[in-house]
Write a protein that holds these residues in place. Structure first.
Motif, PDB file in Angstrom:
ATOM      1  N   LYS A  25       0.793  19.147  48.244  1.00 34.26           N
ATOM      2  CA  LYS A  25       2.657  18.646  49.826  1.00 34.26           C
ATOM      3  C   LYS A  25       3.523  18.209  49.235  1.00 34.26           C
ATOM      4  CE  LYS A  25      -1.125  18.920  52.883  1.00 34.26           C
ATOM      5  NZ  LYS A  25      -2.613  18.636  53.779  1.00 34.26           N
ATOM      6  N   LYS A  26       3.168  17.175  47.741  1.00 36.96           N
ATOM      7  CA  LYS A  26       4.742  16.166  47.907  1.00 36.96           C
ATOM      8  C   LYS A  26       5.524  17.651  46.994  1.00 36.96           C
ATOM      9  CE  LYS A  26       4.667  12.407  44.195  1.00 36.96           C
ATOM     10  NZ  LYS A  26       4.018  11.798  42.916  1.00 36.96           N
ATOM     11  N   LEU A  27       5.586  18.274  46.393  1.00 34.26           N
ATOM     12  CA  LEU A  27       5.697  19.327  46.128  1.00 34.26           C
ATOM     13  C   LEU A  27       6.563  19.949  46.993  1.00 34.26           C
ATOM     14  CD1 LEU A  27       4.869  22.061  43.602  1.00 34.26           C
ATOM     15  CD2 LEU A  27       6.154  22.551  45.497  1.00 34.26           C
ATOM     16  N   ARG A  28       6.150  19.975  48.211  1.00 33.92           N
ATOM     17  CA  ARG A  28       6.395  20.596  48.651  1.00 33.92           C
ATOM     18  C   ARG A  28       7.841  20.129  49.719  1.00 33.92           C
ATOM     19  NH1 ARG A  28       3.763  23.636  54.546  1.00 33.92           N
ATOM     20  NH2 ARG A  28       3.158  21.633  54.751  1.00 33.92           N
ATOM     21  N   ASP A  29       7.755  17.919  50.524  1.00 36.67           N
ATOM     22  CA  ASP A  29       8.141  17.559  50.860  1.00 36.67           C
ATOM     23  C   ASP A  29       9.425  17.129  49.574  1.00 36.67           C
ATOM     24  OD1 ASP A  29       6.463  17.094  52.551  1.00 36.67           O
ATOM     25  OD2 ASP A  29       5.683  15.147  52.077  1.00 36.67           O
ATOM     26  N   SER A  30       9.421  17.304  48.465  1.00 37.16           N
ATOM     27  CA  SER A  30      10.001  17.316  47.168  1.00 37.16           C
ATOM     28  C   SER A  30      11.565  19.093  47.643  1.00 37.16           C
ATOM     29  CB  SER A  30       9.657  17.425  45.752  1.00 37.16           C
ATOM     30  OG  SER A  30      11.122  17.394  45.336  1.00 37.16           O
ATOM     31  N   LYS A  33      13.338  18.346  51.063  1.00 31.54           N
ATOM     32  CA  LYS A  33      13.968  16.617  50.881  1.00 31.54           C
ATOM     33  C   LYS A  33      15.567  17.242  50.271  1.00 31.54           C
ATOM     34  CE  LYS A  33      14.540  12.506  48.530  1.00 31.54           C
ATOM     35  NZ  LYS A  33      13.666  11.607  47.585  1.00 31.54           N
ATOM     36  N   ASN A  34      15.370  18.083  49.709  1.00 34.06           N
ATOM     37  CA  ASN A  34      16.631  18.790  48.285  1.00 34.06           C
ATOM     38  C   ASN A  34      16.788  19.453  48.987  1.00 34.06           C
ATOM     39  OD1 ASN A  34      16.354  16.729  45.921  1.00 34.06           O
ATOM     40  ND2 ASN A  34      14.839  17.126  46.173  1.00 34.06           N
ATOM     41  N   LEU A  35      16.411  20.225  49.691  1.00 32.35           N
ATOM     42  CA  LEU A  35      17.510  21.099  50.557  1.00 32.35           C
ATOM     43  C   LEU A  35      18.939  20.324  51.345  1.00 32.35           C
ATOM     44  CD1 LEU A  35      16.700  24.633  51.068  1.00 32.35           C
ATOM     45  CD2 LEU A  35      15.871  23.720  52.879  1.00 32.35           C
ATOM     46  N   LYS A  36      20.137  21.634  51.520  1.00 25.14           N
ATOM     47  CA  LYS A  36      20.898  21.007  51.949  1.00 25.14           C
ATOM     48  C   LYS A  36      20.917  21.892  53.168  1.00 25.14           C
ATOM     49  CE  LYS A  36      24.309  19.167  49.074  1.00 25.14           C
ATOM     50  NZ  LYS A  36      25.789  19.381  48.180  1.00 25.14           N
ATOM     51  N   LYS A  40      17.729  17.260  60.777  1.00 29.67           N
ATOM     52  CA  LYS A  40      16.272  17.508  61.607  1.00 29.67           C
ATOM     53  C   LYS A  40      15.785  18.609  61.643  1.00 29.67           C
ATOM     54  CE  LYS A  40      20.473  19.769  64.770  1.00 29.67           C
ATOM     55  NZ  LYS A  40      20.992  20.050  65.870  1.00 29.67           N
ATOM     56  N   TYR A  41      15.552  20.107  61.215  1.00 25.32           N
ATOM     57  CA  TYR A  41      15.632  20.991  60.179  1.00 25.32           C
ATOM     58  C   TYR A  41      14.826  20.733  59.044  1.00 25.32           C
ATOM     59  CZ  TYR A  41      18.527  22.907  63.242  1.00 25.32           C
ATOM     60  OH  TYR A  41      19.385  23.148  64.546  1.00 25.32           O
ATOM     61  N   LYS A  42      14.521  19.111  58.508  1.00 26.16           N
ATOM     62  CA  LYS A  42      14.019  18.913  57.254  1.00 26.16           C
ATOM     63  C   LYS A  42      12.419  18.526  56.939  1.00 26.16           C
ATOM     64  CE  LYS A  42      17.697  17.973  54.023  1.00 26.16           C
ATOM     65  NZ  LYS A  42      18.113  17.191  53.105  1.00 26.16           N
ATOM     66  N   LYS A  43      12.040  18.880  59.139  1.00 31.34           N
ATOM     67  CA  LYS A  43      10.887  17.877  58.568  1.00 31.34           C
ATOM     68  C   LYS A  43       9.111  18.632  59.201  1.00 31.34           C
ATOM     69  CE  LYS A  43      12.995  13.911  61.442  1.00 31.34           C
ATOM     70  NZ  LYS A  43      13.035  13.890  62.728  1.00 31.34           N
ATOM     71  N   ASN A  44      10.162  19.972  59.199  1.00 29.77           N
ATOM     72  CA  ASN A  44       9.113  20.732  59.109  1.00 29.77           C
ATOM     73  C   ASN A  44       9.022  22.293  58.266  1.00 29.77           C
ATOM     74  OD1 ASN A  44       8.095  23.433  60.583  1.00 29.77           O
ATOM     75  ND2 ASN A  44       6.507  21.917  61.492  1.00 29.77           N
ATOM     76  N   ILE A  45       8.436  22.696  57.047  1.00 29.82           N
ATOM     77  CA  ILE A  45       9.165  23.699  57.067  1.00 29.82           C
ATOM     78  C   ILE A  45       9.561  24.524  57.439  1.00 29.82           C
ATOM     79  CG2 ILE A  45       6.322  24.535  56.411  1.00 29.82           C
ATOM     80  CD1 ILE A  45       9.192  24.642  53.578  1.00 29.82           C
ATOM     81  N   ASN A  46       8.857  25.106  58.234  1.00 27.80           N
ATOM     82  CA  ASN A  46       8.663  26.673  59.474  1.00 27.80           C
ATOM     83  C   ASN A  46      10.363  26.553  60.382  1.00 27.80           C
ATOM     84  OD1 ASN A  46       6.670  27.822  58.145  1.00 27.80           O
ATOM     85  ND2 ASN A  46       5.429  27.216  60.233  1.00 27.80           N
TER      86      ASN A  46
END
Ligand SMILES: [Fe+2]
Lengths: 235, 142
Positions: A25-30, A33-36, A40-46
């Motif tokens: 999960k930490k990997l996914r959060d990271s 976080k690093n996606l440009k 507001k779209y970063k809170k949820n992967i979908n």
């Protein structure tokens, strides 16, 4: 059947559960976080996947600039998310891919997909395993398909007789099989003689997956060396 | 303070990279990282001590050096000691591995990793085939 047998014998691959979801999960959060993309779209992967699905290739590439930071520890994080299984396959002392990959696939027929191939094409050793995991549930055909080892080997030998490997016969196989619908927290581990690839898929969501290669450091190398691999000891 | 690329013997651990190929790799690395290369240091053929580099460092105070691989670092104890003592303040970059750092610990770690890979067995890909490799994978001999 034991996972080890599934991966090394038939069918040459196995779907397994990630052992340490905290790390994964930490990997996914990271990744998020690093996606440009707008915050507001970063809170949820979908939400992020919907945004990425609308992007052009160039925009995706630009959004991935920060990935260098993300990718820095990706290999170790992936390996540490499944330590028992990896230890069971290879022992504690490993050669792992120096830079694990993150692949983003955008839906739509026009997007190039990964042709059917053996992982061996890159010159990794026959003792290598590939660990592939999506960063979300797969609700469409955006995953990866694997062809059983017996079939893969049969085709390999047939082609080899013709003085060819991973030639047109293999490349034309794209789309013969449907990718399994993995859940977030599941991974496919497979041996490098198994044919695999992915297919164009229709969806409103992009597909994001990470993959890393590893082998025991007591087994021989082939063409890949320090350019591709690094030493890593499982704790 | 100078930024230099280092050229060595073409036999670099498991790789064989001719001089101009080494230049292409290290210059491309420099470009990608916005380094302005001011010096090309040619290490002699058959040498693995980086002695020329250390000599240049005394004269010009090198800030950054770029090599192709950690396999270009010395192997002998005495040579390692000299390099680590003389160049601990210089930032080392290895283009193929994509790693960089400076100081005694970093250099010794790189040398140790190169040694682990040097000790690993390597299957000669020119003397094998895909089906032989599959047999090797299942053979108890390995
Ligand atoms: Fe692949």
């Amino acid at each position: 059947m034991k996972i080890n047998t599934l991966i090394n014998k038939e069918p040459g691959y196995a779907i397994c559960s990630i052992e340490n979801m905290k790390i994964f999960k930490k990997l996914r959060d990271s990744f998020l976080k690093n996606l440009k993309i707008p915050h507001k779209y970063k809170k949820n992967i979908n939400n992020a996947r919907v945004q990425i699905a609308k992007m052009s290739k160039a925009e995706i590439n630009r959004s991935m600039i920060n990935f260098l930071t993300f990718n820095k520890n990706l290999s170790e994080m992936m390996i540490n998310s499944c330590p028992k299984l990896i230890k069971d396959l290879c022992g504690k002392d490993l050669f792992i891919q120096r830079r694990a990959h993150t692949t983003i696939n955008v839906p739509g027929n026009e997007h190039t997909k990964q042709w059917t191939h053996y992982e061996m094409i890159s010159g990794i050793s026959p003792f290598t395993y590939i660990f592939w995991a999506p960063l979300h549930d797969l609700d469409d055909d955006g995953g990866a398909y694997h062809i059983d080892l017996k079939t893969s080997l049969k085709i390999m030998k047939k082609e080899e007789k013709e003085g060819l490997v991973n030639g047109p016969r293999v490349l034309e196989m794209m789309g013969l099989k449907k990718p399994p619908r993995l859940k977030f927290g599941q991974a496919i581990i497979f041996n490098p003689f198994v044919l695999h690839g992915n297919i164009p898929f229709q969806s409103g969501f992009a597909r994001i997956a990470c993959n890393v290669r590893f082998q025991s450091c007591n087994k021989p190398l082939l063409q890949k060396n320090t350019d591709y691999l690094k030493y890593f000891r499982l704790s | 303070m100078t930024i230099a690329i280092i050229n060595t013997d073409m036999n670099i651990g498991p790789f064989r990279i001719p001089g101009n190929g080494q230049n292409m790799i290290t210059n491309n690395y420099a470009e990608r990282n916005n380094f302005k290369v001011e010096e090309i240091i040619p290490e002699p053929f058959k040498s693995r001590s980086l002695a020329t580099t250390q000599w240049v460092h005394k004269k010009k105070r090198l800030k950054i050096v770029i090599l192709c691989s950690i396999h270009q670092l010395p192997l002998e104890k005495k040579r390692i000691k000299d390099l680590v003592n003389n160049m601990k303040k210089v930032e080392f970059h290895f283009a193929l591995e994509g790693i960089s750092g400076k100081g005694k610990r970093f250099l010794l770690d790189c040398i140790q990793e190169a040694k682990i890979f040097k000790d690993a067995r390597i299957i000669d890909s020119q003397k094998t085939s895909w089906s032989k490799l599959y047999k090797i994978k299942n053979s108890k001999k390995y």
